[in-house]
Design an enzyme around this catalytic site. Structure first.
Site, mmCIF file in Angstrom:
data_model
loop_
_atom_site.group_PDB
_atom_site.id
_atom_site.type_symbol
_atom_site.label_atom_id
_atom_site.label_comp_id
_atom_site.label_asym_id
_atom_site.label_seq_id
_atom_site.Cartn_x
_atom_site.Cartn_y
_atom_site.Cartn_z
ATOM 1 N N GLY A 46 0.836 -1.186 0.000
ATOM 2 C CA GLY A 46 0.000 0.000 0.000
ATOM 3 C C GLY A 46 0.875 1.242 0.000
ATOM 4 O O GLY A 46 2.016 1.191 0.458
ATOM 5 N N GLN A 51 3.452 9.888 1.115
ATOM 6 C CA GLN A 51 4.719 9.143 1.120
ATOM 7 C C GLN A 51 5.586 9.436 -0.095
ATOM 8 O O GLN A 51 6.772 9.133 -0.097
ATOM 9 C CB GLN A 51 4.459 7.638 1.198
ATOM 10 C CG GLN A 51 3.865 7.206 2.537
ATOM 11 C CD GLN A 51 3.678 5.703 2.575
ATOM 12 O OE1 GLN A 51 2.666 5.200 2.107
ATOM 13 N NE2 GLN A 51 4.647 4.993 3.119
ATOM 14 N N CYS A 100 6.120 -0.340 7.070
ATOM 15 C CA CYS A 100 5.782 0.840 6.278
ATOM 16 C C CYS A 100 7.005 1.236 5.459
ATOM 17 O O CYS A 100 8.118 1.247 5.987
ATOM 18 C CB CYS A 100 5.388 1.974 7.223
ATOM 19 S SG CYS A 100 4.951 3.497 6.394
ATOM 20 N N LEU A 101 6.788 1.581 4.191
ATOM 21 C CA LEU A 101 7.910 1.958 3.327
ATOM 22 C C LEU A 101 8.605 3.227 3.833
ATOM 23 O O LEU A 101 9.760 3.465 3.514
ATOM 24 C CB LEU A 101 7.432 2.156 1.887
ATOM 25 C CG LEU A 101 6.919 0.898 1.181
ATOM 26 C CD1 LEU A 101 6.382 1.250 -0.198
ATOM 27 C CD2 LEU A 101 8.009 -0.170 1.076
ATOM 28 N N HIS A 142 -4.162 1.546 7.850
ATOM 29 C CA HIS A 142 -2.765 2.000 7.886
ATOM 30 C C HIS A 142 -2.560 3.148 6.883
ATOM 31 O O HIS A 142 -1.998 4.195 7.228
ATOM 32 C CB HIS A 142 -1.843 0.817 7.548
ATOM 33 C CG HIS A 142 -0.394 1.177 7.423
ATOM 34 N ND1 HIS A 142 0.570 0.719 8.289
ATOM 35 C CD2 HIS A 142 0.266 1.961 6.521
ATOM 36 C CE1 HIS A 142 1.751 1.210 7.928
ATOM 37 N NE2 HIS A 142 1.588 1.963 6.855
ATOM 38 N N GLU A 143 -3.045 2.946 5.649
ATOM 39 C CA GLU A 143 -2.826 3.954 4.602
ATOM 40 C C GLU A 143 -3.638 5.221 4.875
ATOM 41 O O GLU A 143 -3.169 6.335 4.635
ATOM 42 C CB GLU A 143 -3.170 3.387 3.220
ATOM 43 C CG GLU A 143 -2.350 2.173 2.790
ATOM 44 C CD GLU A 143 -0.851 2.352 2.917
ATOM 45 O OE1 GLU A 143 -0.365 3.500 2.847
ATOM 46 O OE2 GLU A 143 -0.143 1.349 3.111
ATOM 47 N N HIS A 146 -1.998 7.650 7.092
ATOM 48 C CA HIS A 146 -0.987 8.495 6.435
ATOM 49 C C HIS A 146 -1.603 9.825 5.988
ATOM 50 O O HIS A 146 -0.937 10.856 5.991
ATOM 51 C CB HIS A 146 -0.416 7.800 5.194
ATOM 52 C CG HIS A 146 0.704 6.841 5.485
ATOM 53 N ND1 HIS A 146 1.898 7.235 6.027
ATOM 54 C CD2 HIS A 146 0.808 5.504 5.281
ATOM 55 C CE1 HIS A 146 2.703 6.177 6.151
ATOM 56 N NE2 HIS A 146 2.058 5.111 5.711
HETATM 57 NI NI NI Z 1 2.833 3.162 5.678
#
Ligand code: NI
Length: 175
Positions: A46, A51, A100-101, A142-143, A146
């Site tokens: 995701g 991000q 998470c990236l 989660h997304e 963000h």
């Molecule tokens: Ni993330």
């Protein structure tokens, strides 16, 4: 399509509340395509627009990716969410390990609602609603966080967060 830079903790754009998208047009579709490409390249499931440094309410998710003959991730079942909003959630919660990236190579247990109903606009700008459970429910929450400037590490205890950030620092020094 293009692979973009993934912004990492503690970049300030990750703490900002993202703004609503006015219109789903070709420019936004190009952003979503690039986000998807970036996500496949970074081997994530995701990605939220902040991000990649764009503070707008857009997410892409695909956890059914496949691999090509060179072992690269390719499109499985991409999902696009513009202006997503949780309009209902279950009282039941589940605990799962998240990464998470933007917080590379770290993982922690996070508590989430087991089910969420989400209203959003799709790739074409059409209104949609989805009742998500299992893994999709966790990824969406989660997304969506963000978009409100929240990282999963904000949802764990201070003690665990400090330990994780120490490991992140060590990981960065080593690489
Ligand atoms: Ni993330």
């Amino acid at each position: 399509m293009a692979v973009l830079e993934v912004y990492e903790y503690p970049h300030p754009v990750l703490k900002k509340k993202a703004v609503k998208v006015e219109k789903v047009d070709d420019a936004l579709r190009k952003l979503m395509d690039d986000m998807l490409e970036t996500m496949y390249s970074a081997v994530g499931v995701g990605l939220a627009a902040p991000q990649i440094g764009q503070s707008v309410r857009v997410l892409v998710i695909d956890y059914e990716q496949e691999e090509d003959e060179n072992g690269n991730r390719i499109k499985g079942n991409p999902r696009y969410f513009v202006n997503p909003e949780i309009i209902w959630h279950s009282d039941e919660k589940v605990c799962g390990e998240e990464g998470c990236l933007s917080v590379p190579d770290q993982r922690a247990e996070v508590e989430r609602h087991a089910q969420v109903r989400v209203h959003y606009l799709d790739y074409e700008g059409k209104e949609q609603e989805i009742l998500a459970d299992d893994f999709l429910a966790i990824v969406i929450q989660h997304e969506l966080d963000h978009l409100d400037g929240i990282l999963y590490i904000d949802r764990i205890s201070r003690l665990k967060r400090n330990m994780l950030l120490k490991k992140l620092k060590k990981h960065r020094e080593e690489s």
